[in-house]
Design a protein around this motif. Structure first.
Motif, PDB file in Angstrom:
ATOM      1  N   PRO A 330       0.825  -1.211   0.000  1.00 11.95           N
ATOM      2  CA  PRO A 330       0.000   0.000   0.000  1.00 11.95           C
ATOM      3  C   PRO A 330       0.855   1.254   0.000  1.00 11.95           C
ATOM      4  O   PRO A 330       2.019   1.233   0.421  1.00 11.95           O
ATOM      5  N   GLY A 331       0.277   2.340  -0.468  1.00  9.39           N
ATOM      6  CA  GLY A 331       1.005   3.604  -0.491  1.00  9.39           C
ATOM      7  C   GLY A 331       0.124   4.733  -0.972  1.00  9.39           C
ATOM      8  O   GLY A 331      -1.037   4.529  -1.336  1.00  9.39           O
ATOM      9  N   CYS A 332       0.681   5.929  -0.993  1.00  9.35           N
ATOM     10  CA  CYS A 332      -0.114   7.098  -1.374  1.00  9.35           C
ATOM     11  C   CYS A 332       0.538   7.860  -2.518  1.00  9.35           C
ATOM     12  O   CYS A 332       1.728   7.709  -2.799  1.00  9.35           O
ATOM     13  N   ALA A 333      -0.289   8.673  -3.181  1.00 10.82           N
ATOM     14  CA  ALA A 333       0.191   9.659  -4.150  1.00 10.82           C
ATOM     15  C   ALA A 333      -0.214  11.019  -3.609  1.00 10.82           C
ATOM     16  O   ALA A 333      -1.277  11.173  -3.005  1.00 10.82           O
ATOM     17  N   VAL A 334       0.649  12.019  -3.816  1.00 13.95           N
ATOM     18  CA  VAL A 334       0.374  13.377  -3.353  1.00 13.95           C
ATOM     19  C   VAL A 334       0.226  14.275  -4.571  1.00 13.95           C
ATOM     20  O   VAL A 334       1.106  14.294  -5.439  1.00 13.95           O
ATOM     21  N   THR A 335      -0.888  15.001  -4.648  1.00 14.35           N
ATOM     22  CA  THR A 335      -1.110  15.904  -5.781  1.00 14.35           C
ATOM     23  C   THR A 335      -1.284  17.336  -5.288  1.00 14.35           C
ATOM     24  O   THR A 335      -1.741  17.583  -4.177  1.00 14.35           O
ATOM     25  N   ILE A 336      -0.917  18.290  -6.166  1.00  9.90           N
ATOM     26  CA  ILE A 336      -1.097  19.714  -5.881  1.00  9.90           C
ATOM     27  C   ILE A 336      -1.859  20.318  -7.050  1.00  9.90           C
ATOM     28  O   ILE A 336      -1.419  20.236  -8.204  1.00  9.90           O
ATOM     29  N   ASN A 337      -3.006  20.913  -6.770  1.00 13.23           N
ATOM     30  CA  ASN A 337      -3.790  21.590  -7.798  1.00 13.23           C
ATOM     31  C   ASN A 337      -3.262  23.015  -7.914  1.00 13.23           C
ATOM     32  O   ASN A 337      -3.175  23.733  -6.909  1.00 13.23           O
ATOM     33  N   ILE A 338      -2.890  23.433  -9.123  1.00 15.84           N
ATOM     34  CA  ILE A 338      -2.238  24.740  -9.284  1.00 15.84           C
ATOM     35  C   ILE A 338      -3.027  25.654 -10.209  1.00 15.84           C
ATOM     36  O   ILE A 338      -3.813  25.206 -11.044  1.00 15.84           O
TER      37      ILE A 338
END
Length: 593
Positions: A330-338
């Motif tokens: 398991p793991g995560c993804a990190v996103t930034i809305n710009i």
């Protein structure tokens, strides 16, 4: 005359200059047959509204059908003149009918009343009857009483007309409408029509003795006018807002308050501005934009929507959103809305541009504001991956962090496990009113630098999965798990570092992500396998911006695009981003830290 507006009133006024004005409105059945949807208001209500326009001598529902439904009435009324706007539909047919019947046809330019905008029948939903203002004024004047009503009266409808009629029974009717500035301050949006146009409409309603724009401000903007007019009565509907405050003002000024139930004219539906807005939304969905403009949108380049559709960076954990990766650990993804930045927002740089193109085509350049962010992301993921699952025409699957990252504003953590393409948990940080989150957003914008790679980083025909050790049967399960765990640890460190605002660990997290990519999918960090010169060129460029020269860096997409560099000092050629906090779809509540 379904969407009655000031243009119609001006049209009637111009026509009445030539003689007694007879008006014929289209029947409900005929409008539905021609336009494929019901009118906003029934013929009874439209007739009621038109009859309340002061310039109209006679009004009725057309007895004919089809585009030229007025022809039957024309033969019966035998008018001297047929008055029509220059942009009326099917003009040649109208000219022929008038010629055959020996009726003079006057074609008038569409012009607004002085100071108002030009209006067409796509504007508004209201109808009025001829006003005999002088007769009404003389009746109420004998009573020697004054009555005041107040409101926006933006989307004028039959309920307003009935409201004015009831109020005028108590004395000379004074109407005060909210100013544009005050409405925008209270409702956070401009009114449909300007105060000049709203005032023009109200002044033309039967029974209105005097109308003006409220001189006050705030919820009780009428209070200033009330002190000036000194009415005997203040007339209000029983569902008026902030009623306690209204009662208090009237009591202090010694004015009798009349609270009336909302009731329609006999045979008409109960109307309110809220119900009108709901019906307008229904009509927009039923009718939509005209087909020609819809088709033209499809012909526009994707760049035409650069400032309309959102952008996102996958900041950490890329590949965790694919089943063959998170099935191992398991793991995560990190996103930034710009926010849109012309120096950054372009194709083939890992900014989910392929997903944006599908979204633009799917919703024809519109943002699906009616949907929750996750629902919009799900629909987009399904649309983009149709060819991967249904027809098998595409060998790869677009990861869901692309789609979630586009529609969730702010900074997001998408959690994956058990070989599933969709996150089992989404953490969205986007509360600019929360002091801690606001501090995090400013800090992240200060330490993140986007550096353009000044040469083509990905060769023609590039595929990030040319070598995929996670799918290689020769690689042991233990080693595959170890590879994914390294990626998972790096993305978890990135999220934790953002929340704690730890620049050293955040930089390390990005550099560790780059190493994990290279172990799993070598072509993601070296797209030029086999070309030693180009591989070395890219490697040397990356090393210039990696540890120990900065806190760390990572490609914005597989094989290059940009470098996302973390540093607490200025970075050469670094471009700054602005995090987008505006809701893209339906507003979504931010999570807490």
């Amino acid at each position: 005359f379904d969407l009655l507006h000031s243009g119609h009133v001006e049209f009637f006024r111009d026509a009445a200059k030539h003689g007694k004005l007879y008006v014929r409105i289209g029947a409900d059945a005929n409008i539905q047959a021609l336009k494929h949807h019901k009118p906003m208001y029934s013929e009874s209500e439209r007739l009621f509204m038109v009859k309340n326009i002061k310039w109209v001598y006679d009004a009725a529902v057309s007895k004919g059908s089809g585009v030229y439904d007025f022809e039957t009435d024309m033969k019966e009324i035998k008018p001297d003149i047929y008055f029509v706007n220059e942009d009326a539909s099917k003009m040649e047919g109208r000219i022929k009918i008038c010629k055959d019947l020996g009726i003079e046809m006057k074609i008038a330019p569409r012009k607004p009343s002085e100071g108002l905008e030009i209006r067409s029948s796509t504007s508004m939903k209201s109808r009025l009857r001829e006003m005999i203002a002088s007769e009404e004024k003389s009746k109420v004047a004998s009573a020697g009483k004054k009555v005041l009503v107040s409101g926006c009266f933006d989307l004028l409808h039959s309920g307003h007309v009935q409201f004015f009629h009831e109020a005028s029974q108590h004395g000379l009717l004074y109407v005060r409408i909210g100013s544009d500035k005050n409405i925008e301050a209270l409702k956070h949006h401009k009114p449909m029509y300007s105060e000049e146009e709203r005032l023009f409409m109200v002044k033309n309603i039967k029974g209105v003795f005097d109308a003006g724009v409220s001189k006050g401000s705030g919820v009780y903007d009428f209070e200033t006018d009330m002190k000036e007019i000194k009415p005997d009565f203040y007339f209000v509907n029983e569902d008026g807002s902030k009623m306690d405050g209204r009662v208090k003002i009237c009591k202090e000024l010694g004015i009798k308050m009349i609270i009336a139930p909302r009731k329609p004219n006999e045979g008409l539906a109960v109307r309110s501005s809220t119900s009108m807005k709901a019906r307008m939304k229904e009509m927009l969905l039923e009718e939509g934009e005209d087909r020609e403009s819809e088709v033209k949108k499809q012909e526009l380049p994707v760049s035409a929507f650069n400032k309309v559709y959102p952008w996102r960076f996958c900041f950490a954990g890329g590949w965790m959103d694919l089943a063959w990766c998170n099935a191992l650990h398991p793991g995560c993804a990190v996103t930034i809305n710009i926010k849109y930045n012309p120096k950054i927002c372009r194709d083939y740089c890992g900014l989910a541009t392929s997903s944006r193109k599908v979204a633009i085509k799917l919703w024809n350049g519109r943002i699906p504001v009616h949907l929750e962010p996750e629902k919009a992301a799900r629909l987009l993921w399904g649309a983009e991956n149709f060819d991967a699952f249904a027809t098998r025409d595409r060998p790869y699957i677009a990861g869901s962090q692309d789609h979630c990252g586009l529609f969730f504003p702010g900074v997001n953590k998408l959690c994956y496990k058990d070989g599933k393409h969709w996150p089992f948990k989404i953490i969205n940080l986007n509360d600019t009113k929360d002091a801690k989150q606001q501090e995090i957003f400013k800090w992240l914008e200060s330490v993140l630098h986007i550096v353009d790679i000044p040469f083509v980083s990905r060769p023609k025909g590039y595929s990030s999965q040319t070598i995929n050790y996670l799918k290689d049967p020769k690689v042991s399960h233990f080693d595959k798990v170890r590879m994914v765990k390294a990626l998972s640890d790096a993305s978890e460190l990135a999220w934790d570092s953002i929340v704690k605002m730890d620049v050293d660990k955040l930089g390390k997290a990005l550099s560790d992500t780059m190493k994990a990519w290279g172990t799993m999918l070598p072509y993601t960090v070296n797209p030029h396998h086999g070309d030693e010169a180009k591989s070395m060129q890219l490697k040397q460029f990356v090393s210039k911006y990696d540890r120990p020269n900065t806190k760390g860096c990572l490609f914005s997409g597989a094989g290059g695009g940009f470098l996302m560099v973390i540093n607490d000092k200025p970075v050469e050629n670094g471009i700054k981003i602005s995090i987008n906090h505006d809701p893209i779809c339906r507003p979504h509540p931010s999570d807490k830290i």
